[in-house]
Design an enzyme around this catalytic site. Structure first.
Site, PDB file in Angstrom:
ATOM      1  N   GLU A   1       0.854  -1.191   0.000  1.00  0.00           N
ATOM      2  CA  GLU A   1       0.000   0.000   0.000  1.00  0.00           C
ATOM      3  C   GLU A   1       0.890   1.242   0.000  1.00  0.00           C
ATOM      4  O   GLU A   1       1.919   1.281   0.670  1.00  0.00           O
ATOM      5  CB  GLU A   1      -0.880   0.002   1.267  1.00  0.00           C
ATOM      6  CG  GLU A   1      -1.815   1.205   1.342  1.00  0.00           C
ATOM      7  CD  GLU A   1      -2.768   1.148   2.543  1.00  0.00           C
ATOM      8  OE1 GLU A   1      -2.382   0.600   3.603  1.00  0.00           O
ATOM      9  OE2 GLU A   1      -3.897   1.661   2.421  1.00  0.00           O
TER      10      GLU A   1
ATOM     11  N   LYS B   1      -9.662   1.566  -2.689  1.00  0.00           N
ATOM     12  CA  LYS B   1      -9.956   1.088  -1.328  1.00  0.00           C
ATOM     13  C   LYS B   1     -11.424   1.366  -0.987  1.00  0.00           C
ATOM     14  O   LYS B   1     -11.865   2.520  -1.013  1.00  0.00           O
ATOM     15  CB  LYS B   1      -9.011   1.787  -0.346  1.00  0.00           C
ATOM     16  CG  LYS B   1      -8.967   1.227   1.054  1.00  0.00           C
ATOM     17  CD  LYS B   1      -7.860   1.942   1.850  1.00  0.00           C
ATOM     18  CE  LYS B   1      -7.556   1.335   3.178  1.00  0.00           C
ATOM     19  NZ  LYS B   1      -6.349   1.969   3.799  1.00  0.00           N
TER      20      LYS B   1
ATOM     21  N   CYS C   1      -5.580  -3.074   2.455  1.00  0.00           N
ATOM     22  CA  CYS C   1      -5.389  -2.890   3.894  1.00  0.00           C
ATOM     23  C   CYS C   1      -6.670  -3.036   4.708  1.00  0.00           C
ATOM     24  O   CYS C   1      -7.094  -4.148   4.984  1.00  0.00           O
ATOM     25  CB  CYS C   1      -4.701  -1.546   4.139  1.00  0.00           C
ATOM     26  SG  CYS C   1      -3.777  -1.527   5.704  1.00  0.00           S
TER      27      CYS C   1
HETATM   28  N1  LIG Z   1      -3.957   1.175   7.288  1.00  0.00           N
HETATM   29  C1  LIG Z   1      -5.118   0.544   7.125  1.00  0.00           C
HETATM   30  O1  LIG Z   1      -5.833   0.769   6.181  1.00  0.00           O
HETATM   31  C2  LIG Z   1      -5.616  -0.468   8.088  1.00  0.00           C
HETATM   32  C3  LIG Z   1      -4.937  -0.684   9.390  1.00  0.00           C
HETATM   33  O2  LIG Z   1      -3.836  -0.255   9.671  1.00  0.00           O
HETATM   34  C4  LIG Z   1      -5.716  -1.475  10.352  1.00  0.00           C
HETATM   35  O3  LIG Z   1      -6.813  -1.934  10.008  1.00  0.00           O
HETATM   36  O4  LIG Z   1      -5.262  -1.675  11.475  1.00  0.00           O
END
Ligand SMILES: NC(=O)CC(=O)C(=O)O
Length: 313
Positions: free
Chosen positions: A50, A119, A160
């Site tokens: 990401e 996302k 994520c």
């Molecule tokens: N950074 C993200 O999108 C998610 C994350 O860090 C988490 O769910 O914990």
């Protein structure tokens, strides 16, 4: 005797845990070098983390944002083509029509953009004394499912925070995905607690492979990534992982093994569709929902919407 041909039932996957700095050009050239390294190792599908071209933080997204095509996706397209690999291009901050998205572009081995996943679930959390993060301060959410075909298997993409939503993984599984990839950047609070657990849960629930790609940990960054890029198999076991440094994680994706697991513990054909089902919802404004099935004898459904535009393939 297996229905899967021996030649296509296994392929090499590489997950690049990239050191991401504030210098975009350095991030791009390091990513390009490691994609080449992964391909030279025999990997057919390579996954970046990401926000691989930019520090991860709401204060950075606008400054580093690009249109697609743009500088970063041109590099990705060239790298996919030069190395003949499927490339899941982590994510970049994307600018489109005045809005910003956290977007994962996916390229085929000929350099073609196959799809982009924006996302869906923005990372808006507040854990007092630990971490507050509000992606929605600057980003807009995507509203489409994202799967792509390879000669090996169908692949579902999330970014994520998307991994926390079991429904999305279930829907991808229902669409026929045998591998789910999540470029992600968990942090020093949620990483140790949830990162591996979520991957193993998604893999076990759906009896498929799950791969995650994180940025390497940089203690000087405003957001410190947990690292630990990982691949989990359909049994729910971690088959490859790393620590916090820059690294390439390799794994064999074995679709015969996946078929064996599904045969041994056949939950995929034992679901009580008379009681609950994964079925489309009728509300065109929704993406998925836990909702009653139409059969009055049924209880609930985890459902994608019927809008065909809601699924990019
Ligand atoms: N950074 C993200 O999108 C998610 C994350 O860090 C988490 O769910 O914990």
């Amino acid at each position: 005797m297996s229905a899967l041909s021996k030649t296509m039932s296994k392929f090499g996957l590489a997950v690049v845990q990239l050191h991401v700095s504030s210098v975009k050009a350095d991030n791009l050239s390091r990513a390009k070098r490691l994609i080449g390294e992964a391909a030279a190792h025999g990997s057919k599908l390579v996954v970046l983390p990401e926000c691989f071209n930019s520090p991860y933080g709401t204060g950075f997204f606008r400054e580093y944002a690009e249109n697609i095509p743009g500088e970063s996706t041109r590099m990705l397209s060239d790298a996919a083509k030069e190395n003949g690999v499927y490339l899941v291009g982590g994510s970049i901050p994307e600018e489109d029509g005045g809005k910003l998205y956290n977007t994962c572009p996916v390229f085929g081995p000929d350099g073609t953009l196959l799809m982009k996943h924006r996302k869906i679930h923005l990372f808006d959390i507040d854990v007092p004394g630990k971490i507050r993060f509000q992606e929605s301060e600057t980003l807009s959410p995507g509203s489409a499912f994202s799967v792509f075909e390879t000669p090996f298997c169908k692949v579902g993409v999330g970014i994520c925070y998307d991994i926390r939503f079991a429904e999305l993984a279930q829907l991808y599984s229902k669409m026929g995905c045998q591998l789910l990839v999540y470029p992600g950047a968990f942090n020093m609070t949620t990483g140790p607690a949830h990162w591996e657990l979520l991957q193993r849960a998604r893999a076990l629930d759906n009896q498929l492979y799950v791969a995650t790609a994180s940025p390497a940990r940089d203690q000087t960054a405003s957001y410190v990534a947990w690292g630990h890029s990982t691949v989990v198999n359909p049994w729910g076991a971690v088959i490859s992982s790393t620590g916090s440094e820059e690294a390439v994680v390799y794994a064999d994706i074995d679709l015969q093994y996946l078929a064996d697991v599904r045969q041994q513990i056949p939950v995929t054909v034992q679901r009580r569709d008379d009681l609950y089902a994964v079925t489309p919802v009728t509300d065109p404004g929704g993406l998925y929902a836990v909702s009653p099935v139409t059969d009055p004898g049924g209880l609930y459904a985890v459902s994608p919407v019927t809008d065909p535009e809601a699924c990019t393939r």
